[in-house]
Design a protein around this motif. Structure first.
Motif, PDB file in Angstrom:
ATOM      1  N   HIS A 167      42.193  46.218  29.821  1.00 61.06           N
ATOM      2  CA  HIS A 167      41.153  45.266  30.235  1.00 61.06           C
ATOM      3  C   HIS A 167      41.675  44.076  30.908  1.00 61.06           C
ATOM      4  O   HIS A 167      42.728  43.724  30.343  1.00 61.06           O
ATOM      5  CB  HIS A 167      40.417  44.875  28.810  1.00 61.06           C
ATOM      6  CG  HIS A 167      40.022  45.962  27.979  1.00 61.06           C
ATOM      7  ND1 HIS A 167      39.544  46.097  26.793  1.00 61.06           N
ATOM      8  CD2 HIS A 167      39.642  47.527  28.323  1.00 61.06           C
ATOM      9  CE1 HIS A 167      39.247  47.193  26.145  1.00 61.06           C
ATOM     10  NE2 HIS A 167      39.354  48.061  27.206  1.00 61.06           N
ATOM     11  N   SER A 168      41.090  43.775  31.842  1.00 57.49           N
ATOM     12  CA  SER A 168      41.928  42.747  32.688  1.00 57.49           C
ATOM     13  C   SER A 168      40.832  41.542  33.052  1.00 57.49           C
ATOM     14  O   SER A 168      39.545  42.091  33.469  1.00 57.49           O
ATOM     15  CB  SER A 168      42.808  42.978  33.714  1.00 57.49           C
ATOM     16  OG  SER A 168      41.979  43.885  34.651  1.00 57.49           O
ATOM     17  N   LEU A 169      41.085  40.465  33.416  1.00 58.41           N
ATOM     18  CA  LEU A 169      40.504  39.419  34.215  1.00 58.41           C
ATOM     19  C   LEU A 169      41.261  39.106  35.282  1.00 58.41           C
ATOM     20  O   LEU A 169      42.390  38.965  35.222  1.00 58.41           O
ATOM     21  CB  LEU A 169      39.890  38.206  33.494  1.00 58.41           C
ATOM     22  CG  LEU A 169      39.137  38.708  32.193  1.00 58.41           C
ATOM     23  CD1 LEU A 169      38.814  37.336  31.296  1.00 58.41           C
ATOM     24  CD2 LEU A 169      37.622  39.300  32.720  1.00 58.41           C
ATOM     25  N   ALA A 170      40.690  38.851  36.667  1.00 58.05           N
ATOM     26  CA  ALA A 170      41.467  38.386  37.747  1.00 58.05           C
ATOM     27  C   ALA A 170      40.728  37.625  38.796  1.00 58.05           C
ATOM     28  O   ALA A 170      39.526  37.566  38.844  1.00 58.05           O
ATOM     29  CB  ALA A 170      42.061  39.975  38.455  1.00 58.05           C
ATOM     30  N   ALA A 171      41.399  36.969  39.509  1.00 56.51           N
ATOM     31  CA  ALA A 171      41.023  36.104  40.579  1.00 56.51           C
ATOM     32  C   ALA A 171      41.751  36.113  41.957  1.00 56.51           C
ATOM     33  O   ALA A 171      43.071  36.352  41.769  1.00 56.51           O
ATOM     34  CB  ALA A 171      41.108  34.698  40.095  1.00 56.51           C
ATOM     35  N   ASP A 219      35.634  32.320  49.587  1.00 60.99           N
ATOM     36  CA  ASP A 219      36.990  33.172  49.697  1.00 60.99           C
ATOM     37  C   ASP A 219      37.411  33.487  48.574  1.00 60.99           C
ATOM     38  O   ASP A 219      38.566  34.251  48.363  1.00 60.99           O
ATOM     39  CB  ASP A 219      37.979  32.073  50.508  1.00 60.99           C
ATOM     40  CG  ASP A 219      37.596  31.883  52.029  1.00 60.99           C
ATOM     41  OD1 ASP A 219      36.791  33.008  52.718  1.00 60.99           O
ATOM     42  OD2 ASP A 219      37.574  30.906  52.444  1.00 60.99           O
ATOM     43  N   LEU A 220      36.873  33.272  47.238  1.00 65.71           N
ATOM     44  CA  LEU A 220      37.173  33.540  45.985  1.00 65.71           C
ATOM     45  C   LEU A 220      36.644  34.759  45.577  1.00 65.71           C
ATOM     46  O   LEU A 220      35.334  34.691  45.566  1.00 65.71           O
ATOM     47  CB  LEU A 220      37.307  32.266  44.991  1.00 65.71           C
ATOM     48  CG  LEU A 220      37.660  32.323  43.616  1.00 65.71           C
ATOM     49  CD1 LEU A 220      39.268  32.449  43.532  1.00 65.71           C
ATOM     50  CD2 LEU A 220      36.979  31.311  42.738  1.00 65.71           C
ATOM     51  N   THR A 221      37.366  35.653  44.917  1.00 68.19           N
ATOM     52  CA  THR A 221      36.627  36.684  44.296  1.00 68.19           C
ATOM     53  C   THR A 221      37.308  36.736  42.995  1.00 68.19           C
ATOM     54  O   THR A 221      38.459  36.943  42.451  1.00 68.19           O
ATOM     55  CB  THR A 221      37.155  38.090  44.888  1.00 68.19           C
ATOM     56  OG1 THR A 221      36.703  37.951  46.075  1.00 68.19           O
ATOM     57  CG2 THR A 221      36.519  39.193  44.242  1.00 68.19           C
ATOM     58  N   LEU A 222      36.217  36.804  42.075  1.00 66.54           N
ATOM     59  CA  LEU A 222      36.371  36.927  40.410  1.00 66.54           C
ATOM     60  C   LEU A 222      36.182  38.295  40.165  1.00 66.54           C
ATOM     61  O   LEU A 222      34.969  38.802  40.550  1.00 66.54           O
ATOM     62  CB  LEU A 222      35.910  35.909  39.623  1.00 66.54           C
ATOM     63  CG  LEU A 222      35.914  34.389  39.876  1.00 66.54           C
ATOM     64  CD1 LEU A 222      34.717  33.623  38.995  1.00 66.54           C
ATOM     65  CD2 LEU A 222      37.468  33.770  39.841  1.00 66.54           C
ATOM     66  N   SER A 223      36.957  39.043  39.282  1.00 65.78           N
ATOM     67  CA  SER A 223      36.824  40.248  38.991  1.00 65.78           C
ATOM     68  C   SER A 223      37.173  40.761  37.432  1.00 65.78           C
ATOM     69  O   SER A 223      38.084  39.994  36.815  1.00 65.78           O
ATOM     70  CB  SER A 223      37.491  41.480  39.873  1.00 65.78           C
ATOM     71  OG  SER A 223      38.836  41.054  39.613  1.00 65.78           O
TER      72      SER A 223
END
Length: 338
Positions: free
Chosen positions: A297-301, A276-280
């Protein structure tokens, strides 16, 4: 920097698809979202950029389908209708009609929609994963347009979407609560012409997990503009086995927004689902002739709960013509519907 919620996109832009689905049913249905979030510039080269925007965005779409397959629909959105200039919490909230229209089928392959709509041009603002995934691409999203759109199923060769339109300059361009003011066609801006002299066309297809699209648009110059805007967009994505997804979109414009600047946009996005976790992660750029380059630029969860709610967070680094910002975004999205 402001951010439009995916709620408005999820229940606004794909109305043609909703219309096709609705042909099988009769009666009223509705769906929507509540998004509560916080976006904050935690550090910047310019002290005045370090502001916090705690916000709520509520979107609801209602559709009534008649026995003949004709549908009427409306999307209402409540959100802050001004850009933040200082720390704020749920300020300047206004309610407005984002979409309002009529949809019907022509034969088995074509759906026609008319009213206040979102013409199709690009998908990055909707398809890029993560809180900041589509932030720069939102600059060229077509929203709140008056016109006629068509969506044609090409019998296994993809979907062709096209339409003629102009920026909403009716009383529906205002908002209740905090009034954002009425748009008028004599205030300028490409496509803000009051006549159906603007168009967009896009072809999209998917084969074995690979999806791609290509589109073009023409927005006529309005009062005080330098020239007509001409735009091209192309996108490509692939979903791999195991939950990994890649997506890229590029857009190029002459006389962007009716001004003197040509513009280029690029969005590169990768997402990996672990249960159920999405890292992007996202690499994106906006390049204006005179306005300079913006790199974001980004990192997300994002974590989706079993009840459908999604909790997300992201950290972004932005370089806007040499001014560097670090931005934190957090949100909770609650789905609604009958």
């Amino acid at each position: 920097m402001t951010r439009n919620t995916t709620a408005a996109l999820a229940f606004g832009a794909p109305l043609l698809l909703c219309a096709n689905v609705a042909l099988a049913d009769q009666g009223f249905s509705w769906e929507g979202e509540i998004e509560i979030g916080n976006e904050q510039v935690v550090s910047s080269d310019v002290a005045g950029n370090e502001i916090r925007n705690t916000y709520a965005i509520i979107t609801a779409t209602g559709t009534y389908t008649f026995g003949s397959g004709v549908s009427i629909f409306s999307t209402l959105t409540a959100e802050s209708v001004t850009d933040p200039t200082a720390d704020r919490s749920f300020d300047d909230m206004g309610l407005y009609v984002e979409e309002l229209g009529l949809s019907f089928g022509l034969g088995q392959a074509t759906t026609v929609t008319l009213g206040k709509l979102h013409p199709v041009f690009g998908t990055a603002w909707d398809d890029a994963a993560g809180f900041f995934g589509g932030t720069l691409a939102e600059d060229y999203e077509l929203a709140e347009q008056i016109g006629v759109l068509a969506d044609v199923d090409l019998n296994g060769a993809g979907t062709l979407s096209f339409g003629v339109f102009f920026a909403d300059d009716t009383g529906l361009s205002r908002s209740w609560g905090t009034d954002r003011g009425r748009n008028r066609s004599d205030t300028g801006g490409a496509g803000n012409t009051g006549t159906l002299d603007n168009f967009a066309i896009q072809w999209a297809h998917e084969v074995d997990g690979t999806r791609f699209h290509i589109g073009a648009r023409h927005l006529s110059a309005s009062a005080g503009d330098v020239d007509d805007e001409q735009g091209l967009v192309a996108g490509l994505g692939h979903s791999f086995q195991g939950g990994f997804d890649l997506y890229a979109e590029f857009a190029s414009f002459d006389n962007f927004g009716g001004g003197a600047d040509d513009a280029g946009f690029a969005t590169l996005n990768a997402a990996y689902a672990i249960g159920d976790l999405t890292l992007s992660g996202t690499l994106s750029q906006r390049d204006l002739d005179a306005g300079g380059k913006t790199d974001l630029h980004s990192l997300a969860a994002e974590y989706e709960f079993q009840n459908g709610m999604t909790l997300g967070g992201a950290l972004a680094y932005q370089d806007d013509s040499g001014i560097k910002d670090t931005i934190l975004g957090l949100n909770l999205v609650v789905p609604l519907g009958s």
